[in-house]
Design a protein around this motif. Structure first.
Motif, PDB file in Angstrom:
ATOM      1  N   LEU A 126     -22.158 -17.068  12.446  1.00 24.28           N
ATOM      2  CA  LEU A 126     -21.447 -15.859  12.584  1.00 24.28           C
ATOM      3  C   LEU A 126     -22.292 -14.608  12.447  1.00 24.28           C
ATOM      4  N   SER A 127     -22.436 -13.805  13.186  1.00 18.09           N
ATOM      5  CA  SER A 127     -22.936 -12.058  12.800  1.00 18.09           C
ATOM      6  C   SER A 127     -21.655 -11.471  11.956  1.00 18.09           C
ATOM      7  N   ILE A 128     -21.900 -10.963  10.929  1.00 12.04           N
ATOM      8  CA  ILE A 128     -20.795 -10.234  10.359  1.00 12.04           C
ATOM      9  C   ILE A 128     -21.190  -8.647  10.240  1.00 12.04           C
ATOM     10  N   ASP A 129     -22.334  -8.208  11.053  1.00  9.78           N
ATOM     11  CA  ASP A 129     -22.840  -6.850  11.167  1.00  9.78           C
ATOM     12  C   ASP A 129     -21.625  -5.971  11.671  1.00  9.78           C
ATOM     13  N   LYS A 130     -21.099  -6.322  12.370  1.00  6.09           N
ATOM     14  CA  LYS A 130     -19.856  -5.232  12.807  1.00  6.09           C
ATOM     15  C   LYS A 130     -18.823  -5.015  11.736  1.00  6.09           C
ATOM     16  N   MET A 131     -18.494  -5.847  10.987  1.00  2.00           N
ATOM     17  CA  MET A 131     -17.628  -5.799  10.009  1.00  2.00           C
ATOM     18  C   MET A 131     -18.334  -4.940   8.855  1.00  2.00           C
ATOM     19  N   VAL A 132     -19.490  -5.318   8.620  1.00  2.00           N
ATOM     20  CA  VAL A 132     -20.329  -4.399   7.599  1.00  2.00           C
ATOM     21  C   VAL A 132     -20.521  -2.942   8.083  1.00  2.00           C
ATOM     22  N   ARG A 133     -20.764  -2.815   9.182  1.00  2.00           N
ATOM     23  CA  ARG A 133     -20.901  -1.432  10.151  1.00  2.00           C
ATOM     24  C   ARG A 133     -19.402  -0.506   9.736  1.00  2.00           C
ATOM     25  N   ASP A 134     -18.304  -1.203  10.270  1.00  2.00           N
ATOM     26  CA  ASP A 134     -17.345  -0.487  10.370  1.00  2.00           C
ATOM     27  C   ASP A 134     -16.514  -0.084   8.916  1.00  2.00           C
ATOM     28  N   LEU A 135     -16.494  -1.275   8.242  1.00  2.00           N
ATOM     29  CA  LEU A 135     -15.777  -1.109   7.002  1.00  2.00           C
ATOM     30  C   LEU A 135     -16.679  -1.048   5.786  1.00  2.00           C
ATOM     31  N   GLY A 136     -17.949  -0.847   6.046  1.00  2.00           N
ATOM     32  CA  GLY A 136     -18.936  -1.011   4.731  1.00  2.00           C
ATOM     33  C   GLY A 136     -18.542  -2.051   3.717  1.00  2.00           C
ATOM     34  N   TRP A 137     -18.196  -3.358   4.298  1.00  2.00           N
ATOM     35  CA  TRP A 137     -17.822  -4.315   3.424  1.00  2.00           C
ATOM     36  C   TRP A 137     -18.959  -5.452   3.469  1.00  2.00           C
ATOM     37  N   ARG A 138     -19.042  -6.035   2.342  1.00  2.00           N
ATOM     38  CA  ARG A 138     -20.194  -7.343   2.100  1.00  2.00           C
ATOM     39  C   ARG A 138     -19.508  -8.213   1.360  1.00  2.00           C
ATOM     40  N   PRO A 139     -19.587  -9.493   1.552  1.00  4.28           N
ATOM     41  CA  PRO A 139     -19.043 -10.385   0.608  1.00  4.28           C
ATOM     42  C   PRO A 139     -19.690 -10.270  -0.761  1.00  4.28           C
ATOM     43  N   LYS A 140     -18.863 -10.609  -1.701  1.00  2.00           N
ATOM     44  CA  LYS A 140     -19.204 -10.460  -2.994  1.00  2.00           C
ATOM     45  C   LYS A 140     -19.581 -11.979  -3.670  1.00  2.00           C
ATOM     46  N   PHE A 141     -18.974 -13.187  -3.035  1.00  2.52           N
ATOM     47  CA  PHE A 141     -19.535 -14.196  -3.855  1.00  2.52           C
ATOM     48  C   PHE A 141     -20.332 -15.226  -3.056  1.00  2.52           C
ATOM     49  N   ASP A 142     -21.204 -15.823  -3.765  1.00  4.67           N
ATOM     50  CA  ASP A 142     -22.148 -16.956  -3.044  1.00  4.67           C
ATOM     51  C   ASP A 142     -21.248 -18.195  -3.019  1.00  4.67           C
ATOM     52  N   VAL A 143     -21.623 -19.130  -1.983  1.00  2.92           N
ATOM     53  CA  VAL A 143     -21.010 -20.589  -1.851  1.00  2.92           C
ATOM     54  C   VAL A 143     -21.169 -21.397  -3.237  1.00  2.92           C
ATOM     55  N   GLN A 144     -22.181 -20.956  -4.228  1.00  5.51           N
ATOM     56  CA  GLN A 144     -21.725 -21.857  -5.293  1.00  5.51           C
ATOM     57  C   GLN A 144     -20.814 -21.654  -6.196  1.00  5.51           C
ATOM     58  N   SER A 145     -20.852 -20.272  -6.486  1.00  8.86           N
ATOM     59  CA  SER A 145     -19.610 -19.509  -7.420  1.00  8.86           C
ATOM     60  C   SER A 145     -18.321 -19.812  -6.897  1.00  8.86           C
ATOM     61  N   SER A 146     -18.331 -19.579  -5.653  1.00  8.32           N
ATOM     62  CA  SER A 146     -16.972 -20.148  -4.860  1.00  8.32           C
ATOM     63  C   SER A 146     -16.486 -21.465  -5.113  1.00  8.32           C
ATOM     64  N   ILE A 147     -17.421 -22.483  -5.058  1.00  7.89           N
ATOM     65  CA  ILE A 147     -17.133 -23.950  -5.014  1.00  7.89           C
ATOM     66  C   ILE A 147     -16.680 -23.883  -6.650  1.00  7.89           C
ATOM     67  N   LYS A 148     -17.606 -23.450  -7.673  1.00  4.78           N
ATOM     68  CA  LYS A 148     -17.136 -23.574  -8.920  1.00  4.78           C
ATOM     69  C   LYS A 148     -15.897 -23.092  -9.379  1.00  4.78           C
ATOM     70  N   ALA A 149     -15.223 -21.828  -8.615  1.00  9.33           N
ATOM     71  CA  ALA A 149     -13.855 -21.471  -8.803  1.00  9.33           C
ATOM     72  C   ALA A 149     -13.014 -22.506  -8.305  1.00  9.33           C
TER      73      ALA A 149
END
Length: 303
Positions: A269-292
């Motif tokens: 998936l391209s998330i460029d539109k979300m990043v552009r419009d809302l200035g949002w970027r994901p904070k968590f990488d997959v390994q830290s997510s799985i640890k949680a």
């Protein structure tokens, strides 16, 4: 006030945690009560408008997380998918027209609605050609929300989410590879993998997804828009299982079985539109997510 429909489910429970932290005024609607959910819950039956009609008058924004299925539930049964998912949403939208609700946020699917990709990266302009009843139903609900908004009574934001992972995800309900893999590790059972494990998927931390949902409540730029929401990177099924094994410290027994016809091979998936419009970027990488997720799953299992 925000109404969260499906607030006792996997995404819903994480969203409640998010809204409590940001001090939003909200109301949870669910078919069941859940211990430990820090919210006022109204018990409703989403298939029966008379169970929730009066509550809608107090809401300005609704977040729609209700789903009676995962991709495999009605794999070869479009009639059941329509009956259990599409028709309840059509009744909900019809009732909502006569209320003060002004904005709908619907969490759709970032893979199933597109079908087999015809481009290496899937943007929101990619054709929607679902190959499963699940994807078809998601797209039908999207179109109902969009079409009914054309009369000017409300705005919408449709979020085509990738594969959310994190606390409260249930392996018993078939809610994703990570939940099933961690359950297999903890219970010392065999994990069934459809296909050869090379399929690529985008796995987003549910906390990142809830961040997006909360932002879309008040961001005018997100009104009447469709967004892909993901981590912006992919991992193979085999890679995810390896990470789950490493995080848990337990070798996961695997059984490779025939792939299913309703599964899309690779989804980037391209998330460029979300990043552009809302200035949002994901904070968590997959390994830290799985640890949680493992820490939460282990605590629940051992507790």
């Amino acid at each position: 006030m925000i109404g969260v429909f499906g607030g006792s489910g996997f995404i819903g429970r994480n969203l409640v945690d998010r809204l409590n932290k940001t001090h939003r005024s909200f109301q949870v609607f669910s078919r069941r009560n859940v211990a430990g959910l820090h919210a006022d819950i109204k018990i409703i039956d989403f298939e029966r408008p008379e169970s929730y009609r009066e509550y809608l008058k107090r809401l300005e924004t609704v977040v729609l997380l209700v789903s009676a299925s995962v991709p495999s539930t009605f794999a070869n049964d479009i009639a059941s998918e329509v009956e259990k998912n599409v028709l309840p949403y059509s009744r909900f939208l019809r009732v909502a027209r006569s209320t003060g609700i002004r904005h709908f946020i619907y969490v759709s699917s970032g893979g199933a609605v597109y079908g087999q990709p015809i481009a290496s990266i899937i943007t929101e302009e990619h054709p929607t050609n679902p190959i499963s009843p699940y994807g078809c139903a998601k797209l039908m609900i999207e179109e109902m929300i969009r079409t009914m908004s054309a009369e000017g009574e409300w705005t919408y934001t449709i979020l085509r989410a990738s594969n959310p992972i994190g606390p409260y995800q249930s392996p018993e309900k078939g809610q994703g590879l990570v939940a099933r893999a961690l359950d297999a590790a903890i219970s010392n059972t065999v994990l069934d993998i459809w296909g050869d494990g090379t399929s690529l998927r985008d796995y987003i931390d549910v906390r990142d997804l809830c961040d997006v949902i909360e932002r879309c409540v008040s961001a005018e730029i997100a009104q009447n828009e469709i967004y892909n929401v993901g981590a912006g990177r992919v991992n193979s099924v085999n890679e995810i299982v390896e990470i789950c094994a490493a995080v848990s410290g337990i070798e996961i027994k695997k059984s490779y079985i025939e792939s299913k016809s309703f599964l899309v091979k690779d989804v980037r998936l391209s998330i460029d539109k979300m990043v552009r419009d809302l200035g949002w970027r994901p904070k968590f990488d997959v390994q830290s997510s799985i640890k949680a997720q493992f820490a939460h799953t282990f605590a629940v299992t051992s507790g």
